[in-house]
Motif scaffolding. Structure first.
Motif, mmCIF file in Angstrom:
data_model
loop_
_atom_site.group_PDB
_atom_site.id
_atom_site.type_symbol
_atom_site.label_atom_id
_atom_site.label_comp_id
_atom_site.label_asym_id
_atom_site.label_seq_id
_atom_site.Cartn_x
_atom_site.Cartn_y
_atom_site.Cartn_z
ATOM 1 N N LEU A 40 0.862 -1.173 0.000
ATOM 2 C CA LEU A 40 0.000 0.000 0.000
ATOM 3 C C LEU A 40 0.904 1.230 0.000
ATOM 4 O O LEU A 40 1.817 1.325 0.821
ATOM 5 N N TYR A 52 0.812 5.464 -0.062
ATOM 6 C CA TYR A 52 0.027 6.696 0.029
ATOM 7 C C TYR A 52 0.916 7.848 -0.418
ATOM 8 O O TYR A 52 1.994 8.062 0.125
ATOM 9 N N ASP A 53 0.464 8.583 -1.431
ATOM 10 C CA ASP A 53 1.200 9.717 -1.980
ATOM 11 C C ASP A 53 0.773 10.977 -1.233
ATOM 12 O O ASP A 53 -0.366 11.432 -1.375
ATOM 13 N N ASN A 83 -2.513 13.072 -2.286
ATOM 14 C CA ASN A 83 -3.562 12.451 -1.453
ATOM 15 C C ASN A 83 -4.190 11.253 -2.156
ATOM 16 O O ASN A 83 -5.388 11.028 -2.063
ATOM 17 N N LYS A 84 -3.365 10.494 -2.867
ATOM 18 C CA LYS A 84 -3.845 9.286 -3.524
ATOM 19 C C LYS A 84 -3.254 8.072 -2.826
ATOM 20 O O LYS A 84 -2.084 8.064 -2.451
ATOM 21 N N ALA A 85 -4.089 7.059 -2.682
ATOM 22 C CA ALA A 85 -3.636 5.785 -2.136
ATOM 23 C C ALA A 85 -3.576 4.781 -3.271
ATOM 24 O O ALA A 85 -4.466 4.739 -4.120
ATOM 25 N N HIS A 86 -2.515 3.999 -3.296
ATOM 26 C CA HIS A 86 -2.314 3.006 -4.352
ATOM 27 C C HIS A 86 -2.098 1.644 -3.709
ATOM 28 O O HIS A 86 -1.360 1.537 -2.735
ATOM 29 N N CYS A 87 -2.732 0.649 -4.265
ATOM 30 C CA CYS A 87 -2.539 -0.725 -3.818
ATOM 31 C C CYS A 87 -1.859 -1.480 -4.957
ATOM 32 O O CYS A 87 -2.435 -1.617 -6.039
ATOM 33 N N SER A 114 -5.852 2.542 -7.555
ATOM 34 C CA SER A 114 -5.663 3.831 -6.894
ATOM 35 C C SER A 114 -6.986 4.481 -6.565
ATOM 36 O O SER A 114 -7.986 4.260 -7.249
ATOM 37 N N ALA A 143 -7.752 9.940 -1.743
ATOM 38 C CA ALA A 143 -8.141 9.978 -0.340
ATOM 39 C C ALA A 143 -8.633 11.379 -0.011
ATOM 40 O O ALA A 143 -8.077 12.358 -0.507
#
Length: 177
Positions: free
Chosen positions: A24, A26-27, A31-35, A119, A122
Protein backbone atom coordinates in the motif's frame (compact mmCIF):
# COMPACT_ATOMS: atom_id res chain seq x y z
CA UNK A 1 8.43 11.47 -21.08
CA UNK A 2 11.55 9.40 -20.91
CA UNK A 3 11.94 5.96 -22.41
CA UNK A 4 14.32 4.39 -19.92
CA UNK A 5 15.51 0.85 -19.66
CA UNK A 6 16.54 1.57 -16.05
CA UNK A 7 13.49 2.94 -14.18
CA UNK A 8 13.75 4.33 -10.65
CA UNK A 9 10.97 4.02 -8.10
CA UNK A 10 9.92 7.21 -6.36
CA UNK A 11 10.61 7.09 -2.61
CA UNK A 12 10.07 10.67 -1.38
CA UNK A 13 6.64 11.98 -0.40
CA UNK A 14 5.28 8.45 -0.02
CA UNK A 15 4.12 6.39 2.93
CA UNK A 16 4.66 2.70 2.20
CA UNK A 17 3.06 -0.18 4.07
CA UNK A 18 3.80 -3.76 3.11
CA UNK A 19 1.06 -6.28 3.76
CA UNK A 20 0.91 -9.92 2.65
CA UNK A 21 0.89 -10.19 -1.15
CA UNK A 22 0.66 -6.43 -1.78
CA UNK A 23 2.08 -3.02 -0.96
CA UNK A 24 0.00 0.00 0.00
CA UNK A 25 1.47 3.35 -1.05
CA UNK A 26 0.03 6.70 0.03
CA UNK A 27 1.20 9.72 -1.98
CA UNK A 28 1.38 12.70 0.38
CA UNK A 29 1.62 15.14 -2.54
CA UNK A 30 -1.58 14.07 -4.31
CA UNK A 31 -3.56 12.45 -1.45
CA UNK A 32 -3.84 9.29 -3.52
CA UNK A 33 -3.64 5.78 -2.14
CA UNK A 34 -2.31 3.01 -4.35
CA UNK A 35 -2.54 -0.72 -3.82
CA UNK A 36 0.11 -2.67 -5.73
CA UNK A 37 -0.50 -6.37 -6.12
CA UNK A 38 2.41 -8.81 -5.70
CA UNK A 39 3.53 -8.48 -9.33
CA UNK A 40 3.38 -4.67 -9.43
CA UNK A 41 5.07 -4.35 -6.01
CA UNK A 42 7.94 -6.64 -7.06
CA UNK A 43 8.48 -4.54 -10.18
CA UNK A 44 8.28 -1.28 -8.17
CA UNK A 45 10.75 -2.51 -5.55
CA UNK A 46 13.09 -3.65 -8.33
CA UNK A 47 13.10 -0.23 -10.02
CA UNK A 48 16.33 0.97 -8.42
CA UNK A 49 17.83 2.79 -11.40
CA UNK A 50 20.40 0.07 -12.06
CA UNK A 51 18.08 -2.85 -12.96
CA UNK A 52 17.09 -3.01 -16.61
CA UNK A 53 13.63 -4.12 -17.70
CA UNK A 54 15.13 -7.54 -18.50
CA UNK A 55 16.75 -7.68 -15.04
CA UNK A 56 13.39 -6.88 -13.44
CA UNK A 57 11.75 -9.62 -15.53
CA UNK A 58 14.36 -12.08 -14.19
CA UNK A 59 13.70 -10.96 -10.60
CA UNK A 60 9.97 -11.40 -11.17
CA UNK A 61 10.58 -14.87 -12.62
CA UNK A 62 12.51 -15.89 -9.50
CA UNK A 63 9.82 -14.63 -7.10
CA UNK A 64 6.91 -16.07 -9.08
CA UNK A 65 8.46 -19.29 -10.32
CA UNK A 66 7.01 -18.65 -13.80
CA UNK A 67 8.35 -17.32 -17.07
CA UNK A 68 7.93 -13.53 -17.29
CA UNK A 69 8.32 -11.44 -20.43
CA UNK A 70 9.69 -7.92 -20.67
CA UNK A 71 6.19 -6.85 -21.78
CA UNK A 72 4.83 -7.87 -18.36
CA UNK A 73 7.40 -5.58 -16.74
CA UNK A 74 6.60 -2.78 -19.20
CA UNK A 75 2.92 -3.12 -18.32
CA UNK A 76 3.74 -2.65 -14.63
CA UNK A 77 6.11 0.25 -15.38
CA UNK A 78 3.39 1.89 -17.48
CA UNK A 79 0.96 1.75 -14.55
CA UNK A 80 3.58 2.89 -12.02
CA UNK A 81 4.55 5.82 -14.25
CA UNK A 82 0.91 6.76 -14.83
CA UNK A 83 0.36 6.88 -11.05
CA UNK A 84 3.50 8.98 -10.42
CA UNK A 85 5.26 6.19 -8.52
CA UNK A 86 8.47 6.50 -10.55
CA UNK A 87 11.04 9.29 -10.33
CA UNK A 88 10.25 10.36 -13.88
CA UNK A 89 7.54 9.61 -16.42
CA UNK A 90 8.49 6.67 -18.59
CA UNK A 91 6.96 5.77 -21.93
CA UNK A 92 6.34 2.05 -21.97
CA UNK A 93 7.86 0.09 -24.83
CA UNK A 94 5.10 -2.23 -26.03
CA UNK A 95 6.84 -2.88 -29.37
CA UNK A 96 4.15 -1.18 -31.43
CA UNK A 97 1.21 -2.74 -29.59
CA UNK A 98 -1.42 -0.96 -27.54
CA UNK A 99 -1.76 -1.59 -23.83
CA UNK A 100 -5.00 -3.46 -24.53
CA UNK A 101 -3.29 -5.77 -27.03
CA UNK A 102 -0.50 -6.46 -24.55
CA UNK A 103 -3.03 -7.19 -21.80
CA UNK A 104 -4.87 -9.66 -24.01
CA UNK A 105 -1.66 -11.40 -24.99
CA UNK A 106 -0.25 -11.53 -21.47
CA UNK A 107 -3.54 -12.47 -19.85
CA UNK A 108 -3.91 -15.56 -21.96
CA UNK A 109 -0.27 -16.62 -21.93
CA UNK A 110 0.82 -16.19 -18.32
CA UNK A 111 0.40 -17.90 -14.99
CA UNK A 112 1.80 -14.89 -13.14
CA UNK A 113 -0.79 -12.39 -11.96
CA UNK A 114 -0.98 -9.36 -14.20
CA UNK A 115 0.45 -6.27 -12.48
CA UNK A 116 -2.31 -4.17 -10.97
CA UNK A 117 -2.04 -0.74 -9.40
CA UNK A 118 -5.42 0.18 -7.93
CA UNK A 119 -5.66 3.83 -6.89
CA UNK A 120 -8.13 6.11 -5.18
CA UNK A 121 -8.11 9.71 -4.11
CA UNK A 122 -8.14 9.98 -0.34
CA UNK A 123 -10.11 12.83 1.20
CA UNK A 124 -8.05 15.51 2.82
CA UNK A 125 -7.85 15.40 6.57
CA UNK A 126 -11.07 13.93 7.86
CA UNK A 127 -11.28 16.62 10.51
CA UNK A 128 -10.45 19.56 8.22
CA UNK A 129 -14.04 20.48 7.39
CA UNK A 130 -15.75 19.39 10.58
CA UNK A 131 -15.08 22.54 12.54
CA UNK A 132 -18.10 24.80 12.46
CA UNK A 133 -16.82 27.34 14.95
CA UNK A 134 -18.20 30.76 14.21
CA UNK A 135 -18.37 34.25 15.58
CA UNK A 136 -21.15 35.55 13.34
CA UNK A 137 -23.79 34.10 11.05
CA UNK A 138 -21.86 35.54 8.10
CA UNK A 139 -18.78 33.38 8.60
CA UNK A 140 -20.64 30.21 9.49
CA UNK A 141 -20.91 29.10 5.85
CA UNK A 142 -17.18 29.26 5.18
CA UNK A 143 -16.32 26.76 7.88
CA UNK A 144 -17.77 23.58 6.50
CA UNK A 145 -21.35 24.42 7.44
CA UNK A 146 -24.10 25.05 4.95
CA UNK A 147 -24.88 28.68 4.15
CA UNK A 148 -28.34 28.37 5.69
CA UNK A 149 -26.81 27.59 9.08
CA UNK A 150 -26.11 30.16 11.74
CA UNK A 151 -24.21 30.56 15.00
CA UNK A 152 -25.70 29.21 18.19
CA UNK A 153 -26.51 31.48 21.10
CA UNK A 154 -23.05 31.02 22.57
CA UNK A 155 -21.46 32.09 19.28
CA UNK A 156 -19.44 28.87 19.17
CA UNK A 157 -20.83 26.44 16.62
CA UNK A 158 -23.04 26.51 13.55
CA UNK A 159 -26.51 25.12 13.90
CA UNK A 160 -29.09 24.12 11.32
CA UNK A 161 -31.49 26.95 10.70
CA UNK A 162 -35.19 26.21 10.78
CA UNK A 163 -37.52 27.68 8.19
CA UNK A 164 -38.17 30.74 10.33
CA UNK A 165 -34.60 30.79 11.75
CA UNK A 166 -36.06 30.57 15.27
CA UNK A 167 -33.00 28.72 16.51
CA UNK A 168 -30.80 31.41 15.02
CA UNK A 169 -31.48 34.01 17.63
CA UNK A 170 -28.81 36.62 17.89
CA UNK A 171 -26.13 35.75 20.38
CA UNK A 172 -26.36 37.47 23.70
CA UNK A 173 -24.02 40.43 23.66
CA UNK A 174 -21.35 40.45 26.37
CA UNK A 175 -22.21 42.49 29.40
CA UNK A 176 -19.86 44.85 31.14
CA UNK A 177 -19.51 44.19 34.88
Amino acid sequence: MINSQFPTARKTGLVVQEVPDEVLVYDLDTNKAHCLNATASTVWKSCNGSNSVSDIASILEKTSGSKVSDQMVWLAIDQLSENNLLESKIKADFAGQTRREVLKKLGLATVVALPIVASLVAPESAMANLSCACNSDANCAGRGCASENCCDNQNTVCVVATANRSNCASPTPPTNP
